[in-house]
Scaffold this motif. Structure first.
Motif, short mmCIF file in Angstrom:
data_model
loop_
_atom_site.label_atom_id
_atom_site.label_comp_id
_atom_site.label_asym_id
_atom_site.label_seq_id
_atom_site.Cartn_x
_atom_site.Cartn_y
_atom_site.Cartn_z
N UNK A 269 0.81 -1.21 0.00
CA UNK A 269 0.00 0.00 0.00
C UNK A 269 0.85 1.26 0.00
N UNK A 270 1.98 1.25 0.71
CA UNK A 270 2.79 2.46 0.79
C UNK A 270 3.70 2.66 -0.43
N UNK A 271 3.62 1.73 -1.42
CA UNK A 271 4.45 1.86 -2.61
C UNK A 271 3.75 2.58 -3.75
N UNK A 272 2.45 2.90 -3.56
CA UNK A 272 1.66 3.56 -4.60
C UNK A 272 0.94 4.75 -4.01
N UNK A 273 1.07 5.90 -4.66
CA UNK A 273 0.36 7.11 -4.21
C UNK A 273 -0.36 7.74 -5.40
N UNK A 274 -1.69 7.86 -5.34
CA UNK A 274 -2.41 8.53 -6.43
C UNK A 274 -2.15 10.03 -6.41
N UNK A 275 -2.03 10.62 -7.58
CA UNK A 275 -1.88 12.08 -7.70
C UNK A 275 -3.24 12.67 -8.00
N UNK A 276 -3.78 13.45 -7.07
CA UNK A 276 -5.08 14.07 -7.26
C UNK A 276 -4.97 15.48 -7.85
N UNK A 277 -3.86 16.13 -7.61
CA UNK A 277 -3.66 17.48 -8.14
C UNK A 277 -2.22 17.64 -8.61
N UNK A 278 -2.03 18.55 -9.57
CA UNK A 278 -0.69 18.85 -10.05
C UNK A 278 -0.57 20.34 -10.26
N UNK A 279 0.54 20.90 -9.82
CA UNK A 279 0.82 22.32 -10.01
C UNK A 279 2.15 22.48 -10.72
N UNK A 280 2.13 23.25 -11.81
CA UNK A 280 3.34 23.52 -12.60
C UNK A 280 3.60 25.01 -12.56
N UNK A 281 4.80 25.39 -12.13
CA UNK A 281 5.19 26.80 -12.06
C UNK A 281 6.27 27.10 -13.07
N UNK A 282 6.17 28.26 -13.70
CA UNK A 282 7.21 28.73 -14.60
C UNK A 282 8.30 29.43 -13.82
N UNK A 283 9.10 30.22 -14.54
CA UNK A 283 10.21 30.90 -13.85
C UNK A 283 9.90 32.36 -13.59
N UNK A 284 8.62 32.64 -13.31
CA UNK A 284 8.19 33.96 -12.86
C UNK A 284 7.03 33.78 -11.90
N UNK A 285 6.94 34.62 -10.89
CA UNK A 285 5.86 34.53 -9.91
C UNK A 285 4.52 34.71 -10.61
N UNK A 286 3.57 33.80 -10.32
CA UNK A 286 2.24 33.89 -10.90
C UNK A 286 2.06 33.08 -12.17
N UNK A 287 3.14 32.58 -12.76
CA UNK A 287 3.04 31.75 -13.96
C UNK A 287 2.80 30.32 -13.52
#
Length: 381
Positions: A67-85
């Motif tokens: 059970x501890x070898x698998x983790x579902x990803x419910x959300x993903x956040x991708x940031x660029x190289x500027x604040x707010x991107x």
């Protein structure tokens, strides 16, 4: 003579052996190299999509993972190289159970090995046995990885583009829970990902995949633990909603490993009595986490082609194997083009390129159809 010789016993080769065994074919699985005694533990993690999960479940591998070898990803956040991107994905808004599943690589390979021990038609050989016995087969499936000697032996060109980068992988433990959220920073010229995992500490562990210029990656790998922790926390702190805000301080919880990054593709993936799968056929940059997904899709496609072949057509028939090549060509080319294009966009140093890519992230975040198109290719959602 056996039916199929599978060269290479990594996740792709092992999965292929299991899939063909289920069809009643006799399979010899030959490990191309032996794991050195006393080697460091495997700290890699795979991001698997729904199609890969379905294949591993069909092979009776998925449900045997701890059970501890698998983790579902419910959300993903991708940031660029500027604040707010920032670009965000949510399994809930896409109406899927998870965007991906992060799997401990060592646990997956252990589960595959366990399944192989009970597969009635598979004979596994270690590297020394494979070399001495030299098994003969109607079909040889090459799954040895990007360092395979098959390209030269078969006279197949393997086009390579060296990114002059290396990936640095390790594990960290966060002060606050990861919340089943994957985080990625495009920090021109490097790309840093923190993938939620429950090893070594449930709800607080992350697999790190950091793609950097090669000399910088080697320098970070050589740092003392405390110095590396400082460098990693600094890298996630100053852009977007950094890990400092979401996860708190990150603590190193495993060894570090590096490997060179490249894009590569075999000009041919099949011929009379032979076929290439996985990294022996194509190699992609890890920024989208699609390497193993492409390899397992190769397995599912080849197994399907073999299962549906005409009764009179042999396993090594070149026309049969060409069906596999045709069915994988578009998906493979699309993923190679997508990952290479993203890397080039986010590694460009010109000010106008930086402005364009950061505005692009923000724009796509506000366009549901564009986000769904990207999600379909990245997550199969």
């Amino acid at each position: 003579m056996t039916d199929v010789l599978v060269q290479g016993a990594g996740a792709v080769g092992s999965s292929l052996a299991l899939a063909l065994s289920r069809q009643g074919l006799d399979v010899v699985l030959a490990r191309d190299v032996a794991r050195p005694a006393g080697a460091a533990p495997d700290i890699r993690a795979y991001a698997l999509n729904a199609a890969s999960l379905a294949l591993l479940r069909e092979l009776k591998v998925w449900d045997d993972l701890p059970a501890d070898a698998v983790t579902p990803v419910h959300d993903m956040q991708i940031d660029g190289d500027a604040v707010g991107a920032t670009l965000r994905f949510s399994a809930w808004t896409l109406s899927v159970p998870a965007l991906a599943w992060i799997v401990d690589a060592a646990a997956l390979e252990a589960s595959l090995d366990a399944a192989l021990r009970f597969a009635p038609h598979v004979r596994a050989l270690d590297a020394a046995q494979a070399q001495s016995q030299k098994p003969v087969a109607t079909l040889v499936a090459h799954c040895e990885g990007k360092a395979s000697s098959a390209h030269e032996d078969l006279g197949v060109a393997f086009d390579r583009h060296d990114y002059e980068q290396s990936a640095l992988a390790t594990r960290v433990v966060s002060m606050r829970p990861h919340g089943a959220t994957a985080r990625q920073w495009f920090r021109s010229p490097d790309v840093l990902a923190l993938l939620p995992l429950d090893r070594p500490e449930p709800a607080h562990s992350c697999a790190v995949v950091w793609s950097l210029p090669r000399q910088r990656a080697l320098a970070l790998a050589a740092l003392a633990d405390a110095e590396f922790e400082t460098a990693l926390n600094d890298a996630t702190r100053h852009l977007g909603e950094g890990a400092d805000a979401a996860l708190g301080a990150l603590r190193l919880a495993g060894p570090r490993a590096t490997w060179p990054l490249l894009q590569a593709r075999a000009q041919r993936v099949s011929g009379e009595a032979w076929v290439l799968l996985g990294d022996a056929a194509h190699v992609v940059h890890p920024l989208a986490g699609q390497g193993l997904n492409l390899g397992l899709a190769d397995v599912a496609t080849l197994a399907g082609v073999i299962a549906s072949r005409e009764p009179w057509r042999g396993l090594g028939d070149a026309r049969l194997l060409a069906r596999y090549a045709r069915r994988r060509a578009t998906a493979t080319a699309t993923m190679l083009g997508l990952t290479d294009g993203l890397l080039r966009i986010f590694s460009a140093q010109a000010p106008f390129a930086k402005e364009l890519r950061n505005r692009g992230l923000t724009l796509v975040d506000h366009l549901p159809l564009a986000k769904r198109w990207l999600a379909a290719r990245a997550f199969g959602a």
